[in-house]
Motif scaffolding. Structure first.
Motif, mmCIF file in Angstrom:
data_model
loop_
_atom_site.group_PDB
_atom_site.id
_atom_site.type_symbol
_atom_site.label_atom_id
_atom_site.label_comp_id
_atom_site.label_asym_id
_atom_site.label_seq_id
_atom_site.Cartn_x
_atom_site.Cartn_y
_atom_site.Cartn_z
ATOM 1 N N TYR A 169 47.431 -20.677 11.229
ATOM 2 C CA TYR A 169 46.503 -19.612 11.595
ATOM 3 C C TYR A 169 46.388 -18.637 10.440
ATOM 4 C CZ TYR A 169 47.146 -21.391 16.286
ATOM 5 O OH TYR A 169 47.210 -22.201 17.386
ATOM 6 N N ALA A 170 45.182 -18.365 9.984
ATOM 7 C CA ALA A 170 44.959 -17.423 8.884
ATOM 8 C C ALA A 170 44.684 -16.039 9.465
ATOM 9 C CB ALA A 170 43.780 -17.876 8.040
ATOM 10 N N ARG A 171 45.451 -15.063 9.045
ATOM 11 C CA ARG A 171 45.258 -13.685 9.482
ATOM 12 C C ARG A 171 45.340 -12.777 8.267
ATOM 13 N NH1 ARG A 171 43.597 -15.995 13.076
ATOM 14 N NH2 ARG A 171 44.178 -15.937 15.266
ATOM 15 N N HIS A 172 44.211 -12.285 7.812
ATOM 16 C CA HIS A 172 44.141 -11.387 6.665
ATOM 17 C C HIS A 172 44.838 -12.026 5.465
ATOM 18 C CE1 HIS A 172 42.450 -8.553 9.461
ATOM 19 N NE2 HIS A 172 43.519 -8.667 10.224
ATOM 20 N N GLU A 173 45.898 -11.406 4.954
ATOM 21 C CA GLU A 173 46.583 -11.942 3.781
ATOM 22 C C GLU A 173 47.746 -12.856 4.164
ATOM 23 O OE1 GLU A 173 47.742 -8.504 1.671
ATOM 24 O OE2 GLU A 173 45.727 -7.972 1.073
ATOM 25 N N THR A 221 39.267 -20.344 5.179
ATOM 26 C CA THR A 221 38.491 -19.119 5.316
ATOM 27 C C THR A 221 37.224 -19.349 4.499
ATOM 28 O OG1 THR A 221 39.432 -18.000 3.382
ATOM 29 C CG2 THR A 221 40.620 -17.766 5.460
ATOM 30 N N HIS A 222 36.402 -18.323 4.300
ATOM 31 C CA HIS A 222 35.166 -18.524 3.553
ATOM 32 C C HIS A 222 35.391 -18.763 2.061
ATOM 33 C CE1 HIS A 222 35.911 -14.239 3.086
ATOM 34 N NE2 HIS A 222 35.122 -14.258 2.044
ATOM 35 N N GLU A 223 36.567 -18.457 1.534
ATOM 36 C CA GLU A 223 36.815 -18.691 0.105
ATOM 37 C C GLU A 223 38.183 -19.288 -0.206
ATOM 38 O OE1 GLU A 223 38.310 -14.249 -1.214
ATOM 39 O OE2 GLU A 223 36.213 -14.783 -1.493
ATOM 40 N N ALA A 238 44.048 -24.827 7.032
ATOM 41 C CA ALA A 238 43.257 -23.703 7.527
ATOM 42 C C ALA A 238 42.271 -23.323 6.438
ATOM 43 C CB ALA A 238 44.154 -22.515 7.872
#
Length: 90
Positions: free
Chosen positions: A64-68, A26-28, A24
């Protein structure tokens, strides 16, 4: 447009990407799952790689990435949740 294209480029991963089951992004932050490790790569900030041992099967469907938190769907009936500590990501 030229400035945006110059920023977007391929990055060489600082770890072996063979046998990656799922990942997964995210932007970073990138999260990579192998059979016996959970790898977190801060490619957008520090470049730091954190390796967490574990046991993950090839029946993993997705991450699935959700916040932290990172939610791992392991099979049709089981969901595992891994939450990264804020101090480990700074």
């Amino acid at each position: 447009m030229d400035a945006q294209l110059k920023k977007q480029k391929a990055l060489a991963a600082p770890f072996d990407t063979g046998n990656v089951i799922a990942f997964a992004l995210t932007h970073e932050l990138g999260v990579f799952l192998k059979e016996n490790q959970f790898i977190v790569w801060e490619f957008g900030t520090t470049g730091k790689v954190m390796d967490y041992p574990g046991s993950f099967g090839y029946n993993t469907r997705a991450i699935y990435a959700r916040h932290e938190s990172m939610f791992l769907t392991v099979s049709d009936y089981k969901v595992r949740v891994l939450k990264l500590m804020a101090s480990e990501c700074t």
